[in-house]
Design an enzyme around this catalytic site. Structure first.
Site, PDB file in Angstrom:
ATOM      1  N   GLU A  90     -85.954 -62.532  46.232  1.00  0.00           N
ATOM      2  CA  GLU A  90     -86.070 -61.541  47.359  1.00  0.00           C
ATOM      3  C   GLU A  90     -87.602 -61.136  47.554  1.00  0.00           C
ATOM      4  O   GLU A  90     -88.029 -61.021  48.713  1.00  0.00           O
ATOM      5  CB  GLU A  90     -85.516 -60.305  46.698  1.00  0.00           C
ATOM      6  CG  GLU A  90     -84.052 -60.678  46.535  1.00  0.00           C
ATOM      7  CD  GLU A  90     -83.052 -60.531  47.781  1.00  0.00           C
ATOM      8  OE1 GLU A  90     -83.413 -59.944  48.693  1.00  0.00           O
ATOM      9  OE2 GLU A  90     -82.408 -61.683  47.856  1.00  0.00           O
ATOM     10  N   SER A 478     -31.109 -28.401  20.706  1.00  0.00           N
ATOM     11  CA  SER A 478     -31.335 -27.891  19.641  1.00  0.00           C
ATOM     12  C   SER A 478     -32.607 -28.008  18.884  1.00  0.00           C
ATOM     13  O   SER A 478     -32.723 -27.615  17.741  1.00  0.00           O
ATOM     14  CB  SER A 478     -30.053 -28.497  18.631  1.00  0.00           C
ATOM     15  OG  SER A 478     -29.225 -28.317  18.951  1.00  0.00           O
TER      16      SER A 478
END
Length: 816
Positions: A90, A478
């Site tokens: 770059e 229960s």
């Protein structure tokens, strides 16, 4: 000659004037542009959006939450070779220029002039500094004005920041394709490696991508990507960063990309991860969750999670096979083409049930079907060209009932073109499968800390994201009863206290019929001990006990244990008619398992921010001496347990012992197969709409629920003991197979006395029907009968019906 000199002077003067005018115009233009330039000094405080990473308890990465998948890495931690690759690709003069490259700009201008009118994209000559200016402060529009702003900002950035700071911003911000921002995230996503582990050819590919991430996709444009990668390697050789030989060897290697999958990275953790996401979003907000780079350590045990998922899925499939019916294929496709694989691959199926695969029926006969298995997808995301076939036999699909009966031939179940699920067995053969219509949940928790080690909220997260462990409010039936009995034991009753099990009518107010609670099976058994009431899950006994204590007390216990924050104090609630979640109920049982200490169910152990600072710590213990930096022969630090004592430790053991009886003699004898001390309770609601089992060992509490998402009957016999308990058993056997059995600890001061299990009276040791029962100091087995529900000398309450009297006199297991 003089005339010529005058002419030259005249031209020079005009040129100077024109130059001044141009310079003034340029100054005005640049001054105008600079008024609107963003504040580049804001980069000093810039914190890029960083993904939040969630880890299991053993450190395995579970999930990444992010809008931009990025990991911020300080420039000091980025390897030199990575920096060199990006500079070569770059901006090779990065350390020499002042922010712009005049020669590069000149070349770009000439190229753009030549290409004017051709419709080609404008060519740039951006330095890394200019790219930082564009990515952080400007838009990406292709205009000369934006390029001028970019250059001006680059010059200013170079004055305010060091080269290393600029490069750090660039390498953490740059987009590198496949959703990855910055070199840290890209190395993980593309190569499943940290940035320090990358090879030269991998580094070069990363540096090749910024020029055009979509143009150099590793799968779609592999040849183009390799060509660009090799170009970067050549530039690195040219710049002296790598040797010629290293470059040759790197270019000869293939582009071996291993895309890390998105979503859950720990198998089976989908429901857990989503529950964590919800908690983080609620605690910190969506923006902080997706952008602040939190590091989250959860309590999830990956191995236990897989075992929990398997136990639940096997249980739901087993229920579906026993009570369900064949509901048809998941889809149908045309199989006239010689290649059915492509069409089959397009059918959407469950991607989180790895044990199953989809298949298309190619042909059927009376005794078997030939199916084609879904082709695998290769690393480049293309379908494999291999086509695999398998046979399904009629004998393995007898469960697939049609019109209420088992099929007599395969044609009754399958037809050519049907898309179905199949599962490969250990033997290698395949069997027919279908997604169960019934659903459920399982939660496994450390009872001493509340840490959730496994959580499964349904059969498949891909099918339904609704979490039945945390979001489904269901009647517990229960499994709520132990808290009624715990309230009694905490308030003067003993395990040998006797309650009348006989018909009773409860007035419900003007204009309403009396409520007549029934036992499961419709029978009454006369006076029975509290232990018997728990072990055999007697409804009528529980109602009488709650009536004797007062429902306000029971409702307070339900609130204290976190089961129901606002329970109505009506007697039907004593049988679990209220609603709660599997998570809440599992936490409540954990409090009985740990000796009565309050625990909060937690999914997260620790949260750190992006700087490694701990911002949340799940620690319910206080240690005042744990901050010492050096050891100077001082004693071990003392951990202070600050948790609330919600239940007397003696009461906790008493109810635990009674629930051990549920497993040994009661409604959950199948759980004895776990092969270690287990306490627990079954639960079944009216018409078998909900089936529960919640139980624990000293080291693990597990809650299981099974039911349809829209509550409806599951069928006679679909009880907690028959449906939920086997899931609990399968999980516990697998989860604790390598752990030594532990006994429940008896608190100091508790006396163990031999009593008659049926009458509750003191009995000689070793006599038939005796059991060791636990008694608190100051309590003992009764010397004479005192039956809750009786009144006066005759022993029958005057407000009971004649049927109740007959039950008292003739009921099995009662006083008489």
């Amino acid at each position: 000659m003089r005339l010529f000199l005058k002419f030259i002077g005249y031209l020079f003067g005009i040129s100077v004037v024109l130059g001044l005018i141009a310079a003034a115009g340029l100054w005005i233009y640049l001054n105008d542009i600079t008024k609107d330039l963003p504040d580049y000094t804001a980069l000093k405080d810039y914190e890029p959006p960083v993904m939040t990473r969630v880890h299991a308890a053993d450190g395995h990465l579970m999930y990444e939450f992010a809008r931009e998948r990025r990991l911020f890495i300080p420039i000091q931690a980025i390897p030199d070779r990575v920096k060199q690759a990006f500079l070569s690709a770059e901006d090779k003069n990065f350390y020499e220029h002042i922010g712009i490259d005049p020669w590069g700009i000149g070349r770009a201008v000439i190229t753009n002039v030549r290409n004017s009118g051709s419709g080609r994209r404008l060519v740039g000559a951006s330095t890394i500094t200019q790219q930082v200016a564009k990515n952080f402060l400007l838009t990406g529009e292709q205009k000369y004005e934006r390029k001028i702003k970019e250059a001006l900002l680059a010059l200013r950035i170079e004055q305010a920041f060091t080269k290393e700071e600029i490069l750090e911003l660039y390498l953490n911000e740059i987009y590198l394709g496949v959703g990855a921002y910055g070199v840290g995230a890209a190395s993980l996503i593309l190569f499943d490696k940290s940035v320090h582990e990358l090879e030269l050819e991998e580094i070069a590919y990363l540096a090749a991508v910024p020029k055009g991430p979509s143009n150099y996709h590793p799968y779609r444009y592999r040849d183009r990507a390799i060509e660009r990668r090799n170009w970067v390697i050549d530039r690195m050789v040219e710049n002296g960063y790598v040797t010629v030989q290293e470059g040759i060897e790197a270019k000869a290697k293939p582009l071996d990309v291993k895309l890390r999958p998105t979503g859950n990275l720990v198998k089976g953790s989908e429901y857990f991860s989503e529950a964590v996401r919800r908690q983080l979003a609620g605690q910190y907000g969506e923006e902080k969750l997706y952008e602040d780079g939190l590091s989250v350590r959860t309590s999830l045990d990956p191995e236990m999670q897989l075992k929990a998922r398997k136990a639940l899925r096997d249980g739901l499939v087993d229920f579906d096979h026993k009570r369900g019916k064949w509901r048809g294929p998941i889809s149908t496709i045309e199989i006239t083409s010689s290649d059915w694989g492509a069409a089959l691959a397009k059918v959407q199926t469950l991607n989180d049930v790895p044990e199953w695969t989809s298949a298309v029926v190619l042909s059927v006969s009376n005794q078997k079907a030939v199916v084609g298995l879904r082709p695998k997808r290769m690393a480049n995301r293309k379908l494999s060209t291999e086509r695999v076939r398998a046979d399904l036999s009629l004998s393995d699909m007898k469960w697939a009932r049609v019109n209420g009966r088992a099929p007599r031939n395969v044609q009754e179940v399958l037809s050519p073109g049907d898309v179905i699920y199949v599962q490969r067995q250990v033997s290698g053969k395949y069997v027919l499968r279908q997604v169960p219509e019934v659903s459920g949940a399982i939660v496994a928790m450390d009872p001493n800390t509340g840490r959730v080690v496994a959580l499964v909220g349904g059969f498949s997260y891909a099918e339904s994201q609704f979490n039945r462990a945390t979001q489904a409010w269901r009647q517990p039936g229960s499994v709520f009863k132990p808290f009624v009995y715990a309230a009694a034991l905490d308030n003067g009753y003993t395990p040998s206290s006797v309650v009348l099990d006989a018909p009773v009518e409860i007035e419900q107010g003007p204009g309403q019929d009396p409520w007549k609670p029934q036992n499961y099976g419709g029978k009454f058994y006369g006076p029975s001990t509290l232990r018997t009431g728990i072990e055999l899950s007697r409804n009528v006994m529980t109602v009488r006990l709650a009536q004797d204590m007062g429902m306000d007390l029971v409702a307070e216990y339900a609130r204290s244990f976190g089961i129901d924050d606002n329970m109505m104090p009506v007697l039907s609630m004593s049988l679990g008619a209220g609603e709660t979640t599997v998570m809440r109920m599992t936490a409540a049982y954990s409090m009985m398992a740990n000796g009565g200490r309050r625990v909060q169910p937690t999914l997260i152990d620790r949260i750190q921010n992006r700087y490694g600072e701990t911002i949340y710590q799940n620690d319910q213990l206080v240690c005042t001496d744990c901050s010492e930096e050096y050891w100077s022969n001082q004693g071990e630090p003392e951990l202070i347990d600050t948790r609330e004592q919600v239940l007397d430790p003696m009461t906790a053991y008493q109810i635990t012992s009674m629930m051990e009886g549920v497993v040994k003699r009661g409604t959950a004898t199948s759980v004895k197969a776990v092969g270690r001390p287990v306490a627990g309770k079954t639960g079944t609601t009216n018409d078998e709409r909900d089936a529960w089992f919640v139980g624990f060992t000293p080291e693990l509490t597990v809650g299981v629920f099974v039911g349809y998402d829209t509550p409806r009957k599951m069928g006679r016999g679909a009880t907690g003991g028959q449906v939920a308990a086997p899931i609990f058993t399968a999980f516990m056997k697998d989860a604790l197979k390598d752990a030594p059995p532990l006994e429940f600890r008896v608190p100091n001061g508790l006396r163990l006395v031999s009593i008659n299990r049926r009458t509750g009276l003191r009995a000689g040791a070793g006599a038939p029907g005796t059991i060791l029962e636990s008694f608190k100091p100051g309590t003992s087995p009764p010397d004479s009968y005192s039956v809750i529900g009786f009144q006066d000398e005759i022993g029958i309450r005057q407000d009971l019906s004649p049927e109740a009297g007959r039950a008292v006199m003739s009921g099995t297991g009662g006083l008489y």
